[in-house]
Write an enzyme that holds these catalytic residues in place. Structure first.
Site, PDB file in Angstrom:
ATOM      1  N   CYS A   1     -15.958 -32.404  12.893  1.00  0.00           N
ATOM      2  CA  CYS A   1     -15.051 -32.819  11.824  1.00  0.00           C
ATOM      3  C   CYS A   1     -14.907 -34.324  11.947  1.00  0.00           C
ATOM      4  O   CYS A   1     -14.441 -34.825  12.985  1.00  0.00           O
ATOM      5  CB  CYS A   1     -13.680 -32.150  11.961  1.00  0.00           C
TER       6      CYS A   1
ATOM      7  N   THR B   1     -12.988 -36.526  10.223  1.00  0.00           N
ATOM      8  CA  THR B   1     -11.634 -37.073  10.158  1.00  0.00           C
ATOM      9  C   THR B   1     -10.852 -36.796  11.432  1.00  0.00           C
ATOM     10  O   THR B   1      -9.977 -37.595  11.817  1.00  0.00           O
ATOM     11  CB  THR B   1     -10.897 -36.522   8.927  1.00  0.00           C
TER      12      THR B   1
ATOM     13  N   THR C   1     -14.128 -38.267   3.675  1.00  0.00           N
ATOM     14  CA  THR C   1     -12.746 -38.106   3.216  1.00  0.00           C
ATOM     15  C   THR C   1     -12.100 -39.476   3.056  1.00  0.00           C
ATOM     16  O   THR C   1     -12.535 -40.474   3.639  1.00  0.00           O
ATOM     17  CB  THR C   1     -11.904 -37.287   4.205  1.00  0.00           C
TER      18      THR C   1
ATOM     19  N   LYS D   1     -13.780 -26.040   1.090  1.00  0.00           N
ATOM     20  CA  LYS D   1     -12.842 -25.411   2.021  1.00  0.00           C
ATOM     21  C   LYS D   1     -12.216 -24.153   1.419  1.00  0.00           C
ATOM     22  O   LYS D   1     -11.849 -23.224   2.146  1.00  0.00           O
ATOM     23  CB  LYS D   1     -11.748 -26.405   2.417  1.00  0.00           C
TER      24      LYS D   1
ATOM     25  N   ARG E   1      -6.288 -32.991   8.540  1.00  0.00           N
ATOM     26  CA  ARG E   1      -6.377 -34.312   9.151  1.00  0.00           C
ATOM     27  C   ARG E   1      -6.182 -35.440   8.140  1.00  0.00           C
ATOM     28  O   ARG E   1      -5.512 -36.442   8.424  1.00  0.00           O
ATOM     29  CB  ARG E   1      -7.741 -34.468   9.846  1.00  0.00           C
TER      30      ARG E   1
ATOM     31  N   CYS F   1     -18.655 -36.204   6.074  1.00  0.00           N
ATOM     32  CA  CYS F   1     -17.649 -35.141   6.128  1.00  0.00           C
ATOM     33  C   CYS F   1     -18.433 -33.860   6.296  1.00  0.00           C
ATOM     34  O   CYS F   1     -19.410 -33.630   5.570  1.00  0.00           O
ATOM     35  CB  CYS F   1     -16.806 -35.095   4.859  1.00  0.00           C
TER      36      CYS F   1
END
Length: 249
Positions: free
Chosen positions: A89, A91, A133, A173, A55, A203
């Protein structure tokens, strides 16, 4: 009064962004649910498809690549019987407006849930350090609502944002939790030293990395706030279903 499983309000989770963050969100939903036994927990359908394009990369490059994947996941959840949908999430909420407009059921908003919770304690939080982010920051997913509540938003410096926050998120991640923890801890410590009243983890990878750490100021976890909003939705929906479902002897 008897209820079949199909009659119970069901939460849909549009996840996979990333998989570990989705699991963390589910854990927080369970923790926030005042259940005494299995049968009092929320029925949940989880769509965890990690192949949704990144994203932040999409936003920063002007791409709409995640849209088709997000919409497809929304349809899977609706067709499976979800009565409301949460997206763990931050974003991905850049596409929330279009998703909500396309949905047949409510799509809960992580930013609104978090800002509402923070606004209720605005007397104690006047300056908040925001860890998110780069896309979430640039799109001001949190800024506008917090500023309307009279809360000043403090962000990491551009260099820290790139070398610590984004690098830390990418490490989580990639399964490099200890590396992510070290990087994100440094960024959080720098923000905590900026005379903020609280740190907002916006985030869903960040609370995974920083779990158990303290920074001398309150930690506000947007994932947890979304989980609590889901529980509140469930309680309202369940009460409504009980009020309209005929009793059976």
């Amino acid at each position: 009064m008897n209820h079949t499983a199909s009659a119970l309000p069901t939460l849909g989770v549009l996840g996979g962004m990333g998989p570990l963050a989705t699991v963390d969100f589910m854990h927080k939903v369970i923790d926030a649910t005042p259940a005494r036994h299995d049968q009092e927990h929320i029925p949940v359908i989880v769509h965890s498809v990690p192949q949704i394009p990144d994203r932040t990369t999409a936003f920063l490059t002007g791409s709409d690549a995640p849209w088709d994947y997000l919409l497809a996941g929304l349809r899977v959840l609706e067709n499976a019987g979800a009565d409301a949908i949460a997206i763990p999430c931050n974003t991905a909420h850049l596409w929330h407006g279009r998703l909500a407009a396309s949905a047949r059921v409510p799509v809960l908003h992580i930013g609104h849930a978090a800002c509402d919770a923070i606004g209720r304690r605005a007397d104690a939080v006047r300056r908040v350090g925001l860890l998110a982010t780069s896309a979430t920051l640039q799109a001001r997913i949190y800024h506008s609502e917090l500023e309307r509540a009279g809360i000043e938003v403090v962000m990491p410096s551009p260099s820290r944002q790139e070398t610590q926050v984004m690098a830390g998120i990418h490490a989580v991640k990639a399964g490099q939790l200890e590396q992510g923890r070290l990087l994100l801890r440094s960024a959080a410590e720098a923000l905590a030293d900026s005379q903020v009243d609280a740190l907002l983890l916006a985030c869903t990878e960040i609370p995974v990395a920083l779990a158990g750490l303290t920074f001398g100021v309150p930690i506000l976890d947007a994932t947890d706030m979304l989980a609590r909003e889901c529980v509140a939705w469930w309680q309202r929906a369940l009460a409504h279903s009980l009020s309209i479902t005929p009793a059976h002897e």
